[in-house]
Scaffold this motif. Structure first.
Motif, PDB file in Angstrom:
ATOM      1  N   ALA A 134       0.848  -1.188   0.000  1.00  0.00           N
ATOM      2  CA  ALA A 134       0.000   0.000   0.000  1.00  0.00           C
ATOM      3  C   ALA A 134       0.884   1.238   0.000  1.00  0.00           C
ATOM      4  O   ALA A 134       2.072   1.188   0.317  1.00  0.00           O
ATOM      5  CB  ALA A 134      -0.911   0.022   1.229  1.00  0.00           C
ATOM      6  N   VAL A 135       0.278   2.352  -0.362  1.00  0.00           N
ATOM      7  CA  VAL A 135       0.892   3.652  -0.127  1.00  0.00           C
ATOM      8  C   VAL A 135       0.596   4.015   1.326  1.00  0.00           C
ATOM      9  O   VAL A 135      -0.548   3.914   1.770  1.00  0.00           O
ATOM     10  CB  VAL A 135       0.312   4.731  -1.068  1.00  0.00           C
ATOM     11  N   VAL A 148       5.415  -2.036   1.547  1.00  0.00           N
ATOM     12  CA  VAL A 148       5.254  -0.601   1.296  1.00  0.00           C
ATOM     13  C   VAL A 148       5.511  -0.294  -0.168  1.00  0.00           C
ATOM     14  O   VAL A 148       6.541  -0.691  -0.725  1.00  0.00           O
ATOM     15  CB  VAL A 148       6.212   0.218   2.188  1.00  0.00           C
ATOM     16  N   GLU A 149       4.574   0.418  -0.789  1.00  0.00           N
ATOM     17  CA  GLU A 149       4.753   0.854  -2.174  1.00  0.00           C
ATOM     18  C   GLU A 149       5.421   2.227  -2.230  1.00  0.00           C
ATOM     19  O   GLU A 149       6.421   2.428  -2.910  1.00  0.00           O
ATOM     20  CB  GLU A 149       3.395   0.906  -2.885  1.00  0.00           C
ATOM     21  N   LYS A 150       4.855   3.178  -1.507  1.00  0.00           N
ATOM     22  CA  LYS A 150       5.375   4.535  -1.455  1.00  0.00           C
ATOM     23  C   LYS A 150       5.143   5.092  -0.062  1.00  0.00           C
ATOM     24  O   LYS A 150       4.288   4.608   0.678  1.00  0.00           O
ATOM     25  CB  LYS A 150       4.671   5.448  -2.477  1.00  0.00           C
ATOM     26  N   HIS A 159      12.207   3.313  -1.033  1.00  0.00           N
ATOM     27  CA  HIS A 159      10.913   3.543  -1.665  1.00  0.00           C
ATOM     28  C   HIS A 159      10.804   4.980  -2.165  1.00  0.00           C
ATOM     29  O   HIS A 159      11.405   5.894  -1.595  1.00  0.00           O
ATOM     30  CB  HIS A 159       9.782   3.289  -0.668  1.00  0.00           C
ATOM     31  N   PRO A 160      10.004   5.216  -3.210  1.00  0.00           N
ATOM     32  CA  PRO A 160       9.671   6.592  -3.559  1.00  0.00           C
ATOM     33  C   PRO A 160       8.997   7.257  -2.364  1.00  0.00           C
ATOM     34  O   PRO A 160       8.130   6.662  -1.717  1.00  0.00           O
ATOM     35  CB  PRO A 160       8.689   6.441  -4.732  1.00  0.00           C
ATOM     36  N   ALA A 161       9.401   8.481  -2.061  1.00  0.00           N
ATOM     37  CA  ALA A 161       8.887   9.150  -0.865  1.00  0.00           C
ATOM     38  C   ALA A 161       8.641  10.626  -1.136  1.00  0.00           C
ATOM     39  O   ALA A 161       9.338  11.257  -1.940  1.00  0.00           O
ATOM     40  CB  ALA A 161       9.865   8.991   0.299  1.00  0.00           C
ATOM     41  N   LYS A 204      15.234   8.525  -2.729  1.00  0.00           N
ATOM     42  CA  LYS A 204      14.207   8.791  -3.740  1.00  0.00           C
ATOM     43  C   LYS A 204      13.136   9.746  -3.218  1.00  0.00           C
ATOM     44  O   LYS A 204      11.967   9.645  -3.569  1.00  0.00           O
ATOM     45  CB  LYS A 204      13.554   7.479  -4.188  1.00  0.00           C
ATOM     46  N   VAL A 205      13.540  10.700  -2.396  1.00  0.00           N
ATOM     47  CA  VAL A 205      12.575  11.600  -1.774  1.00  0.00           C
ATOM     48  C   VAL A 205      12.391  12.879  -2.584  1.00  0.00           C
ATOM     49  O   VAL A 205      13.340  13.412  -3.163  1.00  0.00           O
ATOM     50  CB  VAL A 205      13.000  11.949  -0.334  1.00  0.00           C
ATOM     51  N   ASP A 206      11.160  13.340  -2.649  1.00  0.00           N
ATOM     52  CA  ASP A 206      10.817  14.664  -3.161  1.00  0.00           C
ATOM     53  C   ASP A 206      10.343  15.492  -1.978  1.00  0.00           C
ATOM     54  O   ASP A 206       9.638  14.986  -1.096  1.00  0.00           O
ATOM     55  CB  ASP A 206       9.713  14.578  -4.220  1.00  0.00           C
ATOM     56  N   VAL A 207      10.708  16.759  -1.952  1.00  0.00           N
ATOM     57  CA  VAL A 207      10.400  17.625  -0.812  1.00  0.00           C
ATOM     58  C   VAL A 207       9.558  18.808  -1.264  1.00  0.00           C
ATOM     59  O   VAL A 207       9.872  19.455  -2.271  1.00  0.00           O
ATOM     60  CB  VAL A 207      11.688  18.125  -0.131  1.00  0.00           C
ATOM     61  N   VAL A 208       8.480  19.065  -0.518  1.00  0.00           N
ATOM     62  CA  VAL A 208       7.605  20.206  -0.769  1.00  0.00           C
ATOM     63  C   VAL A 208       7.413  20.951   0.542  1.00  0.00           C
ATOM     64  O   VAL A 208       7.226  20.332   1.594  1.00  0.00           O
ATOM     65  CB  VAL A 208       6.234  19.759  -1.328  1.00  0.00           C
ATOM     66  N   CYS A 209       7.465  22.283   0.488  1.00  0.00           N
ATOM     67  CA  CYS A 209       7.226  23.110   1.666  1.00  0.00           C
ATOM     68  C   CYS A 209       5.973  23.956   1.462  1.00  0.00           C
ATOM     69  O   CYS A 209       5.793  24.544   0.394  1.00  0.00           O
ATOM     70  CB  CYS A 209       8.414  24.026   1.939  1.00  0.00           C
ATOM     71  N   LEU A 210       5.116  23.993   2.470  1.00  0.00           N
ATOM     72  CA  LEU A 210       3.910  24.812   2.436  1.00  0.00           C
ATOM     73  C   LEU A 210       3.996  25.897   3.503  1.00  0.00           C
ATOM     74  O   LEU A 210       4.645  25.717   4.536  1.00  0.00           O
ATOM     75  CB  LEU A 210       2.667  23.943   2.673  1.00  0.00           C
ATOM     76  N   ASP A 211       3.322  27.005   3.260  1.00  0.00           N
ATOM     77  CA  ASP A 211       3.314  28.122   4.210  1.00  0.00           C
ATOM     78  C   ASP A 211       2.288  27.820   5.301  1.00  0.00           C
ATOM     79  O   ASP A 211       1.208  28.397   5.350  1.00  0.00           O
ATOM     80  CB  ASP A 211       2.981  29.425   3.482  1.00  0.00           C
TER      81      ASP A 211
END
Length: 314
Positions: free
Chosen positions: A102-103, A125-127, A256-258, A280-287
């Protein structure tokens, strides 16, 4: 805001020697499971905005109240809340639904459980999607000793461990005030002081920041902790050093992709070397502050869905 009457009705599911209170959306989307794991001191209800959107995108959305929370089982033994048991619950939940993988999405403590599931049960774990709490590197000394040496003996995590029962009683006695003060949008330079933050929040009469949710929404959390108390969920913290030992021989690199989503106003620090352990991590920041999926639900859901689409196309 969200009317609690619109939240799915739960099912009690027997897994790993306990019962979990589980909420679902998109049950007809067989074969595309996504498991959402709440943090502390929260509830499956914290994912109320994400559940219908993920179901509409074709996912079978599975959201447990993890052990110690809501109407799920509340074992008395402190060690019943170690990382092997918490991740074992999630794997057993997949077995219940006959899913191989699963994700997994986690916020706060739920993120820690999700990162650990990827280490302890990588084949299930898939992602991974983590909100607020990045991967926690296992250092040379147990975590509570490290926190105490770095942040002092009055830090709430240290206090939970060194003075068992004290914070529990204070939070139970001041439950509504604590939750009212805690679930606030973090404003710049207005975040509560660290250290004895949780006890201070329980006693503070003048909340700081804009309320995160309506009184009706907050009543879901309030009612749940009125019934359960805080000790069971605080016991997760009381296993930090035990978890440090349990993870000693586990491969620390997650392949895993993260996706890591931070709130720029969050008190939880960003990881300076996340990609060393999650390549394999992508990072996003929110305000936003700490309570990302509730404070910025549309934006948080959009980031998750866009990343899931992108990683499915690769």
């Amino acid at each position: 805001m969200f009317d609690p009457a619109d939240f799915p009705k739960p099912t009690m599911i027997s897994v790993n020697g306990i019962e979990l209170e589980v909420f679902e959306c998109g049950q007809n989307n067989v074969g595309r499971p996504i498991v959402l794991c709440h943090g502390w001191p929260e509830h499956a209800f914290s994912w109320r905005f994400q559940m219908p959107a993920l179901a509409a995108a074709g996912y079978h959305v599975i959201v447990p109240n993890q052990r110690g929370y809501g109407n799920s089982s509340r074992p008395k033994d402190v060690t019943a809340y170690d990382i092997e048991q918490l991740t074992g619950d999630l794997v057993a939940l997949l077995d219940h639904f006959a899913y191989e993988t699963a994700v997994f999405v986690g916020h706060d403590w739920g993120a820690n459980v999700v990162w650990s599931t990827a280490m302890l049960h990588p084949d299930r774990v898939e992602k991974v999607v983590a909100l607020s709490l990045p991967y926690q590197q296992r250092g040379e000394i147990p975590w509570i000793d490290f926190i105490e040496g770095f942040l002092g003996s009055d830090h709430y995590m240290v206090h939970f461990n060194r003075r068992p029962g004290v914070a529990d009683a204070i939070l139970d006695e001041n439950r509504h005030q604590f939750l009212t003060n805690l679930f606030r949008k973090n404003e710049p330079n207005m975040a509560p002081e660290p250290g004895m933050m949780m006890i201070n929040l329980a006693r503070a009469k003048d909340p700081v920041g804009e309320p995160l949710m309506s009184d009706l929404e907050l009543s879901v959390f309030d009612s749940a902790f009125e019934a359960s108390g805080f000790t069971n969920s605080i016991n997760w913290y009381r296993n930090l050093d035990r978890n440090w030992h349990l993870l000693e021989k586990v491969n620390p690199v997650i392949q895993h992709p993260a996706l890591m989503i931070y709130g720029d106003r969050d008190l939880v620090p960003k990881s300076p070397n996340l990609s060393d352990f999650v390549p394999k991590v992508d990072v996003v920041c929110l305000d936003a502050g700490h309570w990302l999926q509730q404070e910025m639900p549309v934006e948080t859901t959009g980031v998750i869905l866009n990343w899931l689409r992108q990683t499915s196309e690769v």
